[in-house]
Write a protein that holds these residues in place. Structure first.
Motif, PDB file in Angstrom:
ATOM      1  N   SER B  78       0.831  -1.199   0.000  1.00 43.29           N
ATOM      2  CA  SER B  78       0.000   0.000   0.000  1.00 43.29           C
ATOM      3  C   SER B  78       0.863   1.246   0.000  1.00 43.29           C
ATOM      4  N   HIS B  79       0.764   1.998  -1.098  1.00 39.62           N
ATOM      5  CA  HIS B  79       1.438   3.295  -1.156  1.00 39.62           C
ATOM      6  C   HIS B  79       0.891   4.216  -0.076  1.00 39.62           C
ATOM      7  N   ARG B  80      -0.437   4.266   0.048  1.00 37.87           N
ATOM      8  CA  ARG B  80      -1.061   5.208   0.990  1.00 37.87           C
ATOM      9  C   ARG B  80      -0.612   4.957   2.421  1.00 37.87           C
ATOM     10  N   ARG B  81      -0.497   3.675   2.800  1.00 38.15           N
ATOM     11  CA  ARG B  81      -0.140   3.343   4.179  1.00 38.15           C
ATOM     12  C   ARG B  81       1.362   3.104   4.354  1.00 38.15           C
ATOM     13  N   GLY B  82       2.107   3.151   3.234  1.00 33.69           N
ATOM     14  CA  GLY B  82       3.559   2.924   3.327  1.00 33.69           C
ATOM     15  C   GLY B  82       3.886   1.518   3.787  1.00 33.69           C
ATOM     16  N   LEU B  83       3.031   0.561   3.410  1.00 31.91           N
ATOM     17  CA  LEU B  83       3.064  -0.776   3.988  1.00 31.91           C
ATOM     18  C   LEU B  83       3.336  -1.851   2.941  1.00 31.91           C
ATOM     19  N   THR B 111       8.955   7.570   0.530  1.00 32.64           N
ATOM     20  CA  THR B 111       7.709   7.172  -0.107  1.00 32.64           C
ATOM     21  C   THR B 111       7.857   5.738  -0.598  1.00 32.64           C
ATOM     22  N   LEU B 112       6.742   4.995  -0.578  1.00 28.66           N
ATOM     23  CA  LEU B 112       6.755   3.595  -1.013  1.00 28.66           C
ATOM     24  C   LEU B 112       5.839   3.462  -2.224  1.00 28.66           C
ATOM     25  N   GLU B 113       6.306   2.781  -3.253  1.00 31.03           N
ATOM     26  CA  GLU B 113       5.479   2.592  -4.452  1.00 31.03           C
ATOM     27  C   GLU B 113       5.599   1.151  -4.933  1.00 31.03           C
ATOM     28  N   ASN B 114       4.542   0.654  -5.522  1.00 31.89           N
ATOM     29  CA  ASN B 114       4.536  -0.616  -6.244  1.00 31.89           C
ATOM     30  C   ASN B 114       5.667  -0.612  -7.280  1.00 31.89           C
ATOM     31  N   ASP B 115       6.427  -1.711  -7.385  1.00 29.29           N
ATOM     32  CA  ASP B 115       7.590  -1.683  -8.277  1.00 29.29           C
ATOM     33  C   ASP B 115       7.220  -1.507  -9.755  1.00 29.29           C
ATOM     34  N   LEU B 154       0.190   8.846 -11.528  1.00 25.71           N
ATOM     35  CA  LEU B 154       0.051   7.387 -11.496  1.00 25.71           C
ATOM     36  C   LEU B 154      -1.389   7.031 -11.166  1.00 25.71           C
ATOM     37  N   LEU B 155      -1.949   6.085 -11.939  1.00 30.47           N
ATOM     38  CA  LEU B 155      -3.288   5.592 -11.622  1.00 30.47           C
ATOM     39  C   LEU B 155      -3.140   4.439 -10.625  1.00 30.47           C
ATOM     40  N   ARG B 156      -3.653   4.610  -9.421  1.00 26.31           N
ATOM     41  CA  ARG B 156      -3.493   3.570  -8.389  1.00 26.31           C
ATOM     42  C   ARG B 156      -4.773   2.806  -8.115  1.00 26.31           C
ATOM     43  N   GLY B 157      -5.906   3.480  -8.127  1.00 27.39           N
ATOM     44  CA  GLY B 157      -7.175   2.809  -7.909  1.00 27.39           C
ATOM     45  C   GLY B 157      -7.567   2.713  -6.448  1.00 27.39           C
TER      46      GLY B 157
END
Lengths: 325, 325
Positions: B78-83, B111-115, B154-157
């Protein structure tokens, strides 16, 4: 004094609908006047401006309280340029900079949006999508239209032709779509194509209770298919099932792309009610992945015939909020 | 003094790559250390923090000049939760709030993002998507991954599983995908599935020059299929053509959804070069509509092996720009 109202104008080939709405989406006035396309561009433009003015007058609201005007127009059009480009059912408005014209003639800030996007925005703002930030709407009418809202914004795309949901390829090489592609969801799941698909199969020699109509030279309508399917006619059941199945295929694809919280179904075909919803949901569950449980809720639109006007006014409110007219 | 650098960390199951980048995407330092998943969570977390610190030290840059750290992680996350939630190849990091941990231990915003999203962002920011606001990337590796950038975002949904481009249904009811769906583009167009598809057909009795390998108990690789197809083997040609065809089907669907200016192909399969690009473009032209000419340019990714680190650093720059860490 803060502005409290926006005008919504829904521009159609036959009628122009307009209304005045407050910031909560309540409709204070509504009216419909003929578009009069046969009288040419100047007349249609006069009618658009007049519809907006009458929506304000009819509500008895002071002009200073109006934040602006939103116009929903058939495509192709350009939101960015405020330009109607070349709509099939409004040829007289080709290359009309309607945003600037309306702004000059009314003195009010104006925004122009694709009618399908505007309708989706209306549901997002004040209808079946309230409280949701990520929504997909499929409008099942003559064609299959749609709108995508992602993180609270309309997805428009580089060429401003985004969210053409009817042209998702659900069966490559399948039925020819009016767009020139084979196997679009529109070729199976629009009210119009549902009937054409049945006629084709009958013309190909398959038997059906619908032959009573086609033999009499009657053109089939979507409601005939739904009725015959509910009465157990095999051909109608097959055609209806394909419509629901391919709509579910497109919904699975949208689940993995814009990953919405809610998928809203609108347009004439939703008159079929639970018979439609139950079938689409069942196919969706059978088709979707088992990896995660990120399943959108599938439900019907809530705004009915007011969707166009409410959506256009909602677009005006959004332009006002972002100060991006 | 304004910050001039960001750290990018690309977290993989085998290695952690890191680098320091300036605001134009230039790589000032790069390193790779083993992830050491077998040594458990604390060790892997130490390695992530250490990789970030070493990227700064190796570039010989003062810490005050670093704006922050971007980490690209396999999903689900989760980008939003940094998890980091539950990545298949990093089970020891289940439910690890890596953003907070890294921020605390380095004192730098993180910041954390999906690879897959990070790699797409890298191409958008500093690679094959430079100068474009609307981009779609397909990564053709073991699976088919991807990223969608729409109007520069970025489109995250809603569920943060958006842009799972590999699971667009291109052939409903077709080959079983590892996700549980039948007929995903991944089931035809990933390097891994290309080889499995060929093996299946051979096991079903079809003849091919590839039998020299399968009869010897060898597992087929994507490059074997490409090679055999280029030498005229019928089965390999068929499987290769289906891979390119279904990738083109997915590209047509993306044309009508996010309506990108550019579609970028990345991952191991692009080693096939023009043989891939020419085939995908040809199928795309044959499949797409005739209604409008809103065709995206299809081209290869530009960042190669650095994409993960550059993308993660680019995500940090975007968080810095928006002040949204």
């Amino acid at each position: 004094m803060a502005q409290q109202y926006c005008v919504g104008v829904d521009l159609g080939g036959t009628n122009i609908k307009a209304g005045l709405l407050d910031a909560e989406g309540n409709v204070l006035s509504r009216l419909s006047i003929p578009t009069e396309t046969e009288r040419g561009r100047d007349r249609v433009v006069d009618n658009i401006v007049s519809a907006a003015e009458r929506a304000i007058a009819q509500a008895g609201i002071k002009r200073e309280l109006v934040a602006g005007i939103g116009i929903g127009s058939p495509g192709p059009m350009s939101h960015r340029r405020g330009l109607i480009i070349n709509p099939g059912n409004l040829p007289c408005l080709q290359d009309t900079p309607i945003r600037e014209i309306t702004r000059e003639r009314t003195g009010l800030p104006t925004t122009l949006e694709n009618d399908a996007n505007a309708a989706a925005w209306g549901e997002y703002w004040a209808g079946a999508g309230k409280g949701v930030r990520d929504l997909v709407m499929f409008t099942l009418g003559t064609g299959v239209g749609g709108g995508i809202i992602t993180d609270g914004r309309l997805l428009r795309g580089h060429f401003e032709n985004g969210a053409e949901l009817g042209h998702i390829l659900v069966n490559p090489g399948g039925r020819l779509c009016s767009c020139g592609q084979n196997g679009c969801v529109e070729a199976y799941s629009s009210a119009y194509n549902l009937a054409r698909h049945a006629e084709e199969l009958i013309a190909g020699g398959r038997h059906s209770s619908l032959e009573a109509r086609t033999d009499a030279g009657e053109m089939l309508m979507a409601e005939h298919i739904v009725e015959a399917a509910q009465e157990g006619d095999d051909l109608a059941t097959y055609v209806w099932d394909r419509a629901c199945y391919y709509l579910a295929v497109a919904t699975v694809t949208m689940q993995h792309l814009s990953n919405p919280e809610r998928v809203v179904l609108a347009g004439g075909l939703i008159a079929a009610g639970e018979y439609l919803l139950e079938s689409v949901r069942r196919h969706f569950r059978a088709l979707t992945w088992k990896l995660l449980d990120d399943f959108p809720e599938i439900r019907f639109a809530a705004l009915g015939n007011d969707a166009g006007v409410i959506g256009a006014a909602g677009c005006a409110w959004e332009a006002h909020r972002l100060n991006d007219w």
